[in-house]
Design an enzyme around this catalytic site. Structure first.
Site, PDB file in Angstrom:
ATOM      1  N   HIS A 104      85.165  52.776  16.863  1.00 56.09           N
ATOM      2  CA  HIS A 104      84.087  51.809  16.602  1.00 56.09           C
ATOM      3  C   HIS A 104      82.770  52.309  17.179  1.00 56.09           C
ATOM      4  O   HIS A 104      82.718  53.273  17.948  1.00 56.09           O
ATOM      5  CB  HIS A 104      84.426  50.448  17.226  1.00 56.09           C
ATOM      6  N   ASP A 106      79.611  50.493  19.237  1.00 53.17           N
ATOM      7  CA  ASP A 106      79.423  49.213  19.913  1.00 53.17           C
ATOM      8  C   ASP A 106      78.477  48.286  19.138  1.00 53.17           C
ATOM      9  O   ASP A 106      77.339  48.657  18.817  1.00 53.17           O
ATOM     10  CB  ASP A 106      78.904  49.428  21.338  1.00 53.17           C
ATOM     11  N   HIS A 258      83.374  55.769  18.954  1.00 54.78           N
ATOM     12  CA  HIS A 258      84.292  56.063  20.052  1.00 54.78           C
ATOM     13  C   HIS A 258      85.550  55.212  19.994  1.00 54.78           C
ATOM     14  O   HIS A 258      85.609  54.223  19.265  1.00 54.78           O
ATOM     15  CB  HIS A 258      83.587  55.927  21.415  1.00 54.78           C
ATOM     16  N   ARG A 273      80.308  48.159  31.692  1.00 57.04           N
ATOM     17  CA  ARG A 273      79.404  48.669  30.651  1.00 57.04           C
ATOM     18  C   ARG A 273      78.120  47.845  30.564  1.00 57.04           C
ATOM     19  O   ARG A 273      78.165  46.623  30.534  1.00 57.04           O
ATOM     20  CB  ARG A 273      80.083  48.639  29.281  1.00 57.04           C
TER      21      ARG A 273
END
Ligand code: OGA
Ligand code: MN
Length: 282
Positions: A104, A106, A258, A273
């Site tokens: 995906h 983000d 990623h 994150r």
């Protein structure tokens, strides 16, 4: 501050940045240099860092305003800019042990998807739990001319709900509320995304959130998406990051897809994150 970079891949995809302590304020010239690096390389790895939440947020803010994730139960209570990917939870956050375990980009399901993400590792399992990254510039460049011509002007629909529901199968996640759903209507983005600062073209679809190609019959759309995703996941384009405690990895969501990988979940894995807001893809 004088930073230097060391390649981590044989291509220009990933570099390690040395000579910087992320717990300290970073001067404007260094921020400008890092911006240049991320346009050039897509993934910057900073090792051996020791930062607290304030420092993580402060460093991230050098690159733009920060995104606050729609699913509030993942956010650190005092730091809504930080999403805790913690398999044991942290300060009451909902544990995540399979977060991002699919290819995906983000938050590509927003009209203005985030420019970058900065993931910092606090606890890692002794083996596994690596994060794979695919170089979507290299993936685009390697397509043949017919495929480039076919996709250059296409647009794709991205959405969050289907993925969130899938990841929650077996009662792992609650349903998104009406209010959360209203924050994440399906959006459309170009299939080939241009970095406005460099003019480079990247493939901009992903397995996680891209639902369909606009204007194509469903089966053709599915086939094309499967072909493009499979193409981008080829080992030639993929770098796998093996995490050490104290790594901070800053990746460019305009240029990278990623995927988290598995590990023995009897070990703690705790990652933080921050996510930098971005522009409308062109
Ligand atoms: C993320 C993500 C993968 C991982 O932080 O956006 O997808 O390996 N993480 O934790
Ligand atoms: Mn992710």
């Amino acid at each position: 501050m004088t930073i230097s970079t060391k390649p981590m891949t044989t291509t220009r995809f990933v570099v390690e940045v040395e000579g910087i302590d992320l717990s300290k304020p970073v001067d404007g010239a260094t921020v400008a240099a890092l911006r240049k690096e991320i346009n050039e390389h897509s993934i910057l790895v900073f090792r051996g860092q020791s930062i607290d939440n304030d420092q993580h947020v402060a460093f991230s803010r050098n690159f733009g305003d920060l995104e606050i994730h729609t699913v509030k139960q993942y956010l650190l209570p005092d730091y809504p800019e930080i999403i805790a990917l913690a398999n044991r939870g942290e300060n009451g956050t909902t544990p995540i042990d399979n977060g991002g375990a699919y290819w995906h980009t983000d938050i590509s399901y927003k009209a203005k998807p985030p420019m970058g993400s900065l993931l910092y590792s606090l606890e890692v399992p002794p083996e596994g739990g690596d994060t794979m990254f695919a170089d979507m510039y290299a993936a685009y460049d390697a397509l043949d001319d017919d495929m480039k011509a076919r996709i250059d002007d296409l647009r794709a629909v991205h959405g969050y709900e289907a993925r969130f529901t899938k990841m929650g199968e077996g009662g792992k996640r609650p349903k998104l509320s009406a209010e959360q759903l209203a924050e994440v209507p399906d959006v459309s983005h170009p299939v080939v995304r241009i970095n406005p600062e460099t003019g480079r073209k990247a493939l901009y679809v992903n397995e996680g959130f891209t639902l369909s190609i606009e204007g194509l019959p469903m089966d053709e759309s599915r086939d094309l998406l499967d072909t493009l995703n499979a193409h981008a996941m080829q080992p030639d384009f993929v770098y796998s990051h093996h995490w050490r405690v104290g790594d901070l990895v800053f990746w460019d969501n305009r240029a990278v897809m990623h995927c988290a990988t598995g590990y023995d979940t009897s070990y703690a894995r705790t990652m933080h994150r921050t996510t930098i807001q971005g522009d409308m893809p062109i």
